[in-house]
Design a protein around this motif. Structure first.
Motif, PDB file in Angstrom:
ATOM      1  N   HIS A  65       0.824  -1.209   0.000  1.00 16.07           N
ATOM      2  CA  HIS A  65       0.000   0.000   0.000  1.00 16.07           C
ATOM      3  C   HIS A  65       0.856   1.255   0.000  1.00 16.07           C
ATOM      4  O   HIS A  65       0.535   2.238  -0.669  1.00 16.07           O
ATOM      5  CB  HIS A  65      -0.952   0.015   1.192  1.00 16.07           C
ATOM      6  CG  HIS A  65      -1.730   1.287   1.268  1.00 16.07           C
ATOM      7  ND1 HIS A  65      -2.758   1.574   0.395  1.00 16.07           N
ATOM      8  CD2 HIS A  65      -1.583   2.380   2.059  1.00 16.07           C
ATOM      9  CE1 HIS A  65      -3.223   2.780   0.665  1.00 16.07           C
ATOM     10  NE2 HIS A  65      -2.532   3.291   1.670  1.00 16.07           N
ATOM     11  N   LEU A  66       1.943   1.218   0.770  1.00 12.53           N
ATOM     12  CA  LEU A  66       2.799   2.407   0.847  1.00 12.53           C
ATOM     13  C   LEU A  66       3.402   2.750  -0.504  1.00 12.53           C
ATOM     14  O   LEU A  66       3.797   3.888  -0.738  1.00 12.53           O
ATOM     15  CB  LEU A  66       3.915   2.187   1.880  1.00 12.53           C
ATOM     16  CG  LEU A  66       3.470   2.026   3.337  1.00 12.53           C
ATOM     17  CD1 LEU A  66       4.666   1.852   4.237  1.00 12.53           C
ATOM     18  CD2 LEU A  66       2.630   3.214   3.789  1.00 12.53           C
ATOM     19  N   LEU A  67       3.476   1.763  -1.369  1.00 16.51           N
ATOM     20  CA  LEU A  67       4.047   1.994  -2.695  1.00 16.51           C
ATOM     21  C   LEU A  67       2.982   2.307  -3.741  1.00 16.51           C
ATOM     22  O   LEU A  67       3.307   2.555  -4.901  1.00 16.51           O
ATOM     23  CB  LEU A  67       4.861   0.765  -3.131  1.00 16.51           C
ATOM     24  CG  LEU A  67       6.103   0.455  -2.278  1.00 16.51           C
ATOM     25  CD1 LEU A  67       6.700  -0.867  -2.685  1.00 16.51           C
ATOM     26  CD2 LEU A  67       7.125   1.572  -2.377  1.00 16.51           C
ATOM     27  N   SER A  68       1.725   2.286  -3.313  1.00 22.96           N
ATOM     28  CA  SER A  68       0.657   2.530  -4.285  1.00 22.96           C
ATOM     29  C   SER A  68       0.647   4.006  -4.694  1.00 22.96           C
ATOM     30  O   SER A  68       1.087   4.888  -3.946  1.00 22.96           O
ATOM     31  CB  SER A  68      -0.694   2.143  -3.699  1.00 22.96           C
ATOM     32  OG  SER A  68      -1.062   3.050  -2.678  1.00 22.96           O
ATOM     33  N   GLU A  69       0.124   4.253  -5.878  1.00 20.20           N
ATOM     34  CA  GLU A  69       0.127   5.610  -6.435  1.00 20.20           C
ATOM     35  C   GLU A  69      -0.642   6.574  -5.534  1.00 20.20           C
ATOM     36  O   GLU A  69      -0.187   7.673  -5.245  1.00 20.20           O
ATOM     37  CB  GLU A  69      -0.503   5.559  -7.833  1.00 20.20           C
ATOM     38  CG  GLU A  69      -0.025   6.668  -8.747  1.00 20.20           C
ATOM     39  CD  GLU A  69       1.484   6.649  -8.946  1.00 20.20           C
ATOM     40  OE1 GLU A  69       2.093   7.741  -8.966  1.00 20.20           O
ATOM     41  OE2 GLU A  69       2.060   5.544  -9.058  1.00 20.20           O
ATOM     42  N   HIS A  95      -1.252   6.432  -2.326  1.00 21.58           N
ATOM     43  CA  HIS A  95      -0.587   6.766  -1.065  1.00 21.58           C
ATOM     44  C   HIS A  95       0.643   7.637  -1.289  1.00 21.58           C
ATOM     45  O   HIS A  95       0.911   8.556  -0.515  1.00 21.58           O
ATOM     46  CB  HIS A  95      -0.203   5.501  -0.301  1.00 21.58           C
ATOM     47  CG  HIS A  95       0.228   5.798   1.099  1.00 21.58           C
ATOM     48  ND1 HIS A  95      -0.653   5.857   2.147  1.00 21.58           N
ATOM     49  CD2 HIS A  95       1.443   6.103   1.606  1.00 21.58           C
ATOM     50  CE1 HIS A  95       0.004   6.179   3.247  1.00 21.58           C
ATOM     51  NE2 HIS A  95       1.281   6.327   2.943  1.00 21.58           N
ATOM     52  N   LYS A  96       1.365   7.333  -2.346  1.00 24.27           N
ATOM     53  CA  LYS A  96       2.562   8.136  -2.624  1.00 24.27           C
ATOM     54  C   LYS A  96       2.185   9.581  -2.913  1.00 24.27           C
ATOM     55  O   LYS A  96       2.873  10.509  -2.498  1.00 24.27           O
ATOM     56  CB  LYS A  96       3.343   7.530  -3.803  1.00 24.27           C
ATOM     57  CG  LYS A  96       4.193   6.337  -3.375  1.00 24.27           C
ATOM     58  CD  LYS A  96       5.299   6.047  -4.367  1.00 24.27           C
ATOM     59  CE  LYS A  96       4.791   5.310  -5.575  1.00 24.27           C
ATOM     60  NZ  LYS A  96       5.880   4.876  -6.472  1.00 24.27           N
ATOM     61  N   ASN A  97       1.071   9.758  -3.613  1.00 22.88           N
ATOM     62  CA  ASN A  97       0.602  11.115  -3.878  1.00 22.88           C
ATOM     63  C   ASN A  97       0.298  11.847  -2.584  1.00 22.88           C
ATOM     64  O   ASN A  97       0.647  13.019  -2.425  1.00 22.88           O
ATOM     65  CB  ASN A  97      -0.656  11.075  -4.764  1.00 22.88           C
ATOM     66  CG  ASN A  97      -0.325  10.801  -6.214  1.00 22.88           C
ATOM     67  OD1 ASN A  97       0.816  11.009  -6.646  1.00 22.88           O
ATOM     68  ND2 ASN A  97      -1.294  10.317  -6.954  1.00 22.88           N
ATOM     69  N   PHE A  98      -0.336  11.125  -1.650  1.00 23.89           N
ATOM     70  CA  PHE A  98      -0.655  11.761  -0.373  1.00 23.89           C
ATOM     71  C   PHE A  98       0.617  12.102   0.393  1.00 23.89           C
ATOM     72  O   PHE A  98       0.753  13.190   0.950  1.00 23.89           O
ATOM     73  CB  PHE A  98      -1.545  10.832   0.467  1.00 23.89           C
ATOM     74  CG  PHE A  98      -2.059  11.496   1.713  1.00 23.89           C
ATOM     75  CD1 PHE A  98      -3.327  12.055   1.742  1.00 23.89           C
ATOM     76  CD2 PHE A  98      -1.267  11.564   2.862  1.00 23.89           C
ATOM     77  CE1 PHE A  98      -3.790  12.673   2.885  1.00 23.89           C
ATOM     78  CE2 PHE A  98      -1.735  12.184   4.006  1.00 23.89           C
ATOM     79  CZ  PHE A  98      -3.007  12.739   4.015  1.00 23.89           C
ATOM     80  N   ALA A  99       1.537  11.131   0.399  1.00 26.77           N
ATOM     81  CA  ALA A  99       2.763  11.308   1.184  1.00 26.77           C
ATOM     82  C   ALA A  99       3.567  12.509   0.700  1.00 26.77           C
ATOM     83  O   ALA A  99       4.301  13.129   1.480  1.00 26.77           O
ATOM     84  CB  ALA A  99       3.602  10.037   1.118  1.00 26.77           C
ATOM     85  N   GLN A 100       3.442  12.829  -0.594  1.00 27.04           N
ATOM     86  CA  GLN A 100       4.216  13.940  -1.144  1.00 27.04           C
ATOM     87  C   GLN A 100       3.386  15.209  -1.268  1.00 27.04           C
ATOM     88  O   GLN A 100       3.866  16.211  -1.806  1.00 27.04           O
ATOM     89  CB  GLN A 100       4.786  13.525  -2.505  1.00 27.04           C
ATOM     90  CG  GLN A 100       5.937  12.542  -2.348  1.00 27.04           C
ATOM     91  CD  GLN A 100       6.169  11.703  -3.587  1.00 27.04           C
ATOM     92  OE1 GLN A 100       5.631  12.005  -4.651  1.00 27.04           O
ATOM     93  NE2 GLN A 100       6.949  10.647  -3.446  1.00 27.04           N
TER      94      GLN A 100
END
Ligand SMILES: [Zn+2]
Length: 150
Positions: free
Chosen positions: A104-108, A110-115
């Motif tokens: 999940h952490l590598l999903s698009e 989540h990555k969008n949220f993280a950045q």
């Protein structure tokens, strides 16, 4: 929706919880036997631990309980370890359930949220804190540039 009315009584022993206004579905706990307080467990084990049939042997040769978070008094530590390997859960950022944390952490999404700038609320609080550690310069090992010549 079409719901079949399932009627009947709960098998004993059970516990039923229902809100007084009856606006929500009740929920139940049905066990083969209700928890009972077991004073025979060794401190600091839970009095609700059910001793294994092999507990007689254990009492003969008590092992020192040091740093064993795994439940030795009747739990199933092996299964717990298996559960932890595959971390299921719910992401509060993506409002999404996931089967595997790493995936999940590598999903698009989540990555969008993280950045994103959604962490501004955290940064605002952090900015009020005082940085009082010694900040060393980055250890710069002399850059070994491996040049590959073609
Ligand atoms: Zn997420």
């Amino acid at each position: 929706g079409i719901q079949k009315a399932r009627t009947g009584r709960l098998k004993k022993p059970f516990l039923k919880v229902e809100d007084v206004n009856r606006s929500y579905r009740p929920f139940y706990l049905q066990l083969t036997s209700m928890p009972s307080i077991n004073y025979c467990t060794h401190k600091p084990c839970s009095p609700f631990d059910i001793e294994k049939p092999s507990s007689v042997q254990k009492q003969v040769q008590p092992k020192p309980r040091i740093n064993t978070d795994g439940d030795k008094c009747g739990g199933t530590p092996v299964q717990l370890q298996l559960k932890e390997k595959r971390k299921k859960g719910y992401c509060e950022c993506c409002l999404q359930k996931y089967e595997d944390l790493e995936t999940h952490l590598l999903s698009e999404k989540h990555k969008n949220f993280a950045q994103s700038n959604q962490y501004q609320v955290v940064d605002d609080i952090v900015s009020k804190l005082v940085f009082d550690f010694v900040e060393y310069e980055r250890d710069t090992p002399k850059k070994k540039r491996i040049k590959y010549s073609v």
